[in-house]
Design a protein around this motif. Structure first.
Motif, PDB file in Angstrom:
ATOM      1  N   THR A 121      45.415  16.899  10.939  1.00 46.32           N
ATOM      2  CA  THR A 121      44.615  15.703  11.172  1.00 46.32           C
ATOM      3  C   THR A 121      44.818  14.742  10.021  1.00 46.32           C
ATOM      4  N   LEU A 122      45.049  13.493  10.352  1.00 50.13           N
ATOM      5  CA  LEU A 122      45.182  12.475   9.320  1.00 50.13           C
ATOM      6  C   LEU A 122      43.914  11.621   9.316  1.00 50.13           C
ATOM      7  N   SER A 123      43.242  11.572   8.175  1.00 47.59           N
ATOM      8  CA  SER A 123      42.034  10.743   8.064  1.00 47.59           C
ATOM      9  C   SER A 123      42.412   9.402   7.454  1.00 47.59           C
ATOM     10  N   ILE A 124      41.932   8.348   8.105  1.00 50.60           N
ATOM     11  CA  ILE A 124      42.377   6.993   7.791  1.00 50.60           C
ATOM     12  C   ILE A 124      41.154   6.113   7.567  1.00 50.60           C
ATOM     13  N   ILE A 125      41.270   5.190   6.638  1.00 46.87           N
ATOM     14  CA  ILE A 125      40.175   4.227   6.438  1.00 46.87           C
ATOM     15  C   ILE A 125      40.264   3.129   7.494  1.00 46.87           C
ATOM     16  N   LEU A 126      39.136   2.856   8.105  1.00 46.89           N
ATOM     17  CA  LEU A 126      39.053   1.731   9.029  1.00 46.89           C
ATOM     18  C   LEU A 126      37.945   0.824   8.515  1.00 46.89           C
ATOM     19  N   GLN A 127      38.311  -0.396   8.175  1.00 47.37           N
ATOM     20  CA  GLN A 127      37.318  -1.247   7.528  1.00 47.37           C
ATOM     21  C   GLN A 127      37.610  -2.704   7.801  1.00 47.37           C
ATOM     22  N   PRO A 128      36.670  -3.488   8.294  1.00 47.61           N
ATOM     23  CA  PRO A 128      35.343  -3.063   8.778  1.00 47.61           C
ATOM     24  C   PRO A 128      35.434  -2.428  10.153  1.00 47.61           C
TER      25      PRO A 128
END
Lengths: 551, 293
Positions: free
Chosen positions: A50-57
């Motif tokens: 699993t790749l965790s990615i920043i989503l902002q905003p």
């Protein structure tokens, strides 16, 4: 929300993502070297994970048909494949279209589609989907594409894998926007006859891309899973993408440092933190993957201003600004001096033989003297008010930098701050300003993102991020219009070269910096930045390597 | 204090003032407050002497730490601006905003409070509804909204802070005036035919002054803090250097170069602390608790 918690909207519709600001920064050269081939071979790629990615905003929707905001496109790029993708030189490479031909007169463009591609719900993908999307989205509601596709008079689909665009006039920039978010292809069978803007599938999208939408938990995450039926055999490598919404910049930095997040695009942390993170052996900071956007920071002079209407004054200001220092000090090196309104990443169109304004205080003073604006007893020639794009502290500091730079040549600057709605109204609607900084994404073709700042046809329309200076030049207008419908690529290049020469000579708008966005990602990852539109594209090539973890 | 000479005479106003100042100076906390405030005032007064030139000039290399370079004793910020110069020049702006905003707020608060308390009835009800309206809106958000609409500059920030911070003071003054309006002094003046203005200004307000002076010192402190918060949120005046603006500019580098935000932060703490200590001291002295120990 303040400061760093903002992000840049991709594209023209930045206004939707006021927040964006901070994130745009970018790195000239922060050292991210691609893994060498030998290195890559030595480290066996690992499937799954699993790749965790920043989503902002947090995005407003997950379908890029009308919303050009950056977070929407970052997610959607994984769900929707486009007809093509773009390499680092912004040349199209095959995706859903295996090949394409442009007729010599530019009036016919034929796409040969990949066969055997399926939508995530199992229905076959066909030429009818492309035709429907062009007619109902690209030509009508897509904010950036309307003008590019308006000369498409007819779309023929002789069979399921051929799409023929017939144009009344050539429109070569079309070939620069055909990726998954630039010209999104939506499933006709789910959208036809519905209210496209309110279709429930906008928030649970069905695409043909390498990852399938699973869940969107508002305020927390968007989850995508591997598409087992993806057309490119063996891809994607990862099992799952988890886009996590972390509004606080400090929390983002901590999550990246702890390894909770392995991939964070779009300036997830302030510049200075990026510098710190880039020194950690476990992390990489990379400015590649944003070439398709090519953001340019520029200074619009109001050419109706009593001082700025004199081209010598505008040139003097250009000479008074040390752009290299601006890039280094204010943008922490995540930018490079711009020498043309067409950024250097637009390799084909960028002209290097142009009038230049090297940093030269003496020359600036001489030009101002020549224009008749002498220093008074206090050493002040005249006073201008500066408005900066209120997208965050980087822009404010740019304004502060300009104030100090111009003070040296006897121009007193008052900085005025306001919110983005007021800024847009002041500069583009009321035109009640002296000079202002802003930025535009250029995109791969000057027709899309560059000429809008100079074409007099935009004057009086009040459209944000178009001709803010109030510039009118008949020759430049003619060149813009000719290039827009020119079918011969070589002629277009010549037209754009002349255009650049004219507008840089008149300098109604001074290109300051080519901004570089940056991504932060784990050194355990491979294949995370593979193309020029990477951030708006998919992570089908991303994979973890079985490397021992350092620090 | 030598009281024997005056013991037989009724105390005059000057005596009272002398004694009040004396009592104030004998309280250690108030004394500390006064000394700190004097120091800040001195910084503001001598900023141009100690640090000639524009504090916004990019004078050195960016992000020097305190002690890195002799000419920048407190270091530089991310634009290479001298922090020490910023602290000195910023004292002016912060004190100016604090002082003027408090003045605006005093004028409005005393005006409304006095009218309301003196005339009572319909005037009172109308003015108090207005006051309540202001009290129900969170003052900081109100200020934020005003500054955002008016566009940040020293004048708008000061006005906005003044306009949003008078409501408590108005109620305080009203209560005092209500009390004094029914005092024998005021009643006597009314019988003697004195005008309302004369009664309010000569007889009532001077006697209601003690709590007002105390709140004024707190108002100044609050105004400094509010301006700092506004600057921190990016709504300061970018053309001048203020302590809050310096903290705001430093927040991006707080992980790597904490001194950029910390140094002006300490300056704010000291200024606010000084004003609060002074306010406390004044409160004790003017409310007659000074003799208690």
């Amino acid at each position: 929300m303040m400061g760093r918690d903002r992000q840049v909207a991709g594209g023209i519709r930045r206004r939707m993502v006021v927040a964006a600001a901070m994130m745009m920064t970018a790195a000239a050269a922060v050292g991210v070297l691609p893994l060498s081939a030998g290195n890559a071979a030595a480290q066996e790629a690992r499937k799954g994970g699993t790749l965790s990615i920043i989503l902002q905003p947090e995005p407003v929707t997950l379908t890029p048909s009308t919303n050009m905001a950056q977070p929407t496109q970052v997610v959607a790029g994984n769900i929707f494949d486009g007809l093509v993708a773009y390499d680092f030189d912004l040349k199209p490479k095959p995706a859903l279209a295996e090949r394409w031909e442009v007729a010599p007169d530019g009036l016919t463009i034929t796409f040969h589609l990949r066969s055997g591609v399926k939508w995530h719900d199992g229905k076959p993908f066909s030429a009818a989907d492309v035709k429907w999307s062009l007619e109902n989205i690209w030509k009508t509601i897509h904010p950036r594409n309307k003008s590019l596709f308006e000369n498409v008079t007819q779309v023929d689909t002789p069979d399921d894998s051929t799409v023929i665009l017939r144009l009344s006039k050539p429109s070569l920039p079309i070939l620069s926007v055909l990726n998954g978010v630039g010209a999104p292809i939506l499933p006709k069978h789910l959208y036809e006859g519905t209210d496209i803007l309110n279709n429930p599938y906008n928030n649970k999208p069905v695409g043909t891309g390498p990852f399938v939408f699973k869940e969107w938990k508002r305020g927390e995450y968007v989850e995508l899973a591997r598409n087992p039926d993806y057309w490119e055999a063996g891809k994607p490598y990862l099992d799952r993408l988890l886009f996590r919404i972390i509004p606080d910049a400090a929390a983002r930095a901590a999550a990246i440092e702890k390894g909770e997040i392995q991939y964070a695009p779009y300036n997830p942390v302030p510049f200075r933190d990026a510098e710190r993170l880039s020194k950690l052996p476990r992390l990489k900071v990379d400015t590649r993957g944003y070439e398709w956007l090519s953001p340019l920071l520029y200074l619009d002079f109001n050419v109706e201003n009593q001082y700025l209407k004199d081209v010598r004054v505008r040139r003097a200001i250009a000479h008074a600004i040390d752009r290299a220092a601006l890039a280094k000090i204010v943008w922490f090196g995540y930018a490079k001096p711009a020498i043309s309104p067409v950024p250097s990443s637009l390799v084909t169109f960028h002209n290097t033989k142009l009038p230049q304004y090297p940093f030269d205080v003496k020359k600036a003073e001489a030009l101002l003297d020549e224009a008749g604006f002498k220093r008074d007893a206090n050493g002040v020639r005249f006073t201008l008010t500066h408005d900066f794009l209120p997208y965050g502290d980087d822009y404010r500091r740019t304004g502060e930098f300009l104030k100090q730079a111009l003070k040296r040549v006897g121009i007193e600057v008052t900085i005025r701050s306001q919110d983005s709605a007021a800024f847009i109204k002041r500069v583009y609607v009321d035109r009640d300003f002296d000079f202002a900084i802003s930025y535009n994404n250029a995109f791969p073709d000057p027709q899309i993102g560059v000429v809008r700042a100079f074409w007099s046809g935009w004057l009086g329309t009040g459209t944000p991020w178009t001709n803010g200076s109030g510039y009118r030049n008949a020759r430049a207008d003619a060149l813009i219009q000719e290039a827009g419908v020119e079918g011969d690529p070589a002629k277009r290049i010549a037209e754009f070269n002349e255009f650049q020469d004219i507008v840089l000579g008149d300098v109604p708008s001074l290109p300051l910096l080519e901004l570089n966005f940056f991504s932060v990602y784990s050194a355990d990852l491979q294949g995370i930045v593979e193309q020029g539109d990477q951030v708006y594209s998919s992570l089908k090539n991303a994979r973890f390597v079985d490397a021992p973890k350092a620090n | 204090m030598a009281r024997t000479d005056t013991a037989s005479l009724p105390p005059t106003r000057t005596d009272f003032r002398d004694r009040a100042v004396g009592r104030l100076l004998r309280r250690p906390s108030a004394l500390v407050g006064l000394i700190l405030l004097a120091g800040i005032l001195a910084m503001a007064a001598f900023a141009d002497v100690a640090f000639p030139g524009d504090p916004l000039d990019m004078a050195g290399s960016p992000l020097l730490r305190p002690g890195d370079a002799a000419e920048f004793p407190l270091g530089t910020d991310m634009m290479g601006r001298d922090l020490a110069s910023g602290i000195f020049h910023g004292a002016r702006v912060s004190l100016l905003i604090g002082g003027v905003a408090a003045l605006v707020s005093l004028v409005i608060g005393i005006g409304i409070g006095a009218l309301s308390g003196y005339y009572g009835g319909r005037v009172d009800r109308a003015l108090m509804r207005v006051t309540e309206l202001f009290q129900t809106i969170p003052p900081f958000l109100f200020t934020l909204a005003l500054v955002a609409i008016l566009q940040p500059s020293i004048a708008t920030i000061t006005t906005a802070i003044g306009i949003t911070s008078w409501s408590g003071l108005a109620r305080l003054v009203r209560a005092e005036v209500l009390r004094l309006r029914n005092s024998e002094l005021a009643q006597a003046s009314i019988i003697l035919g004195a005008s309302d203005a004369r009664i309010i200004f000569l007889h009532i307000l001077p006697n209601a002054l003690a709590p007002v002076i105390v709140s004024a010192s707190i108002l100044v402190a609050t105004a400094i803090l509010t301006e700092s918060s506004l600057s921190f949120l990016g709504l300061g005046d970018p053309n001048v250097v203020s302590w809050g603006g310096m903290v705001g500019a430093g927040r991006e580098t707080i992980r790597t170069d904490p001194h950029v935000a910390a140094i002006p932060g300490v300056a704010i703490v000291i200024a606010v602390l000084a004003l609060n200590l002074l306010g406390d001291g004044l409160n004790d002295v003017l409310n007659g608790k000074g003799e208690r120990r």
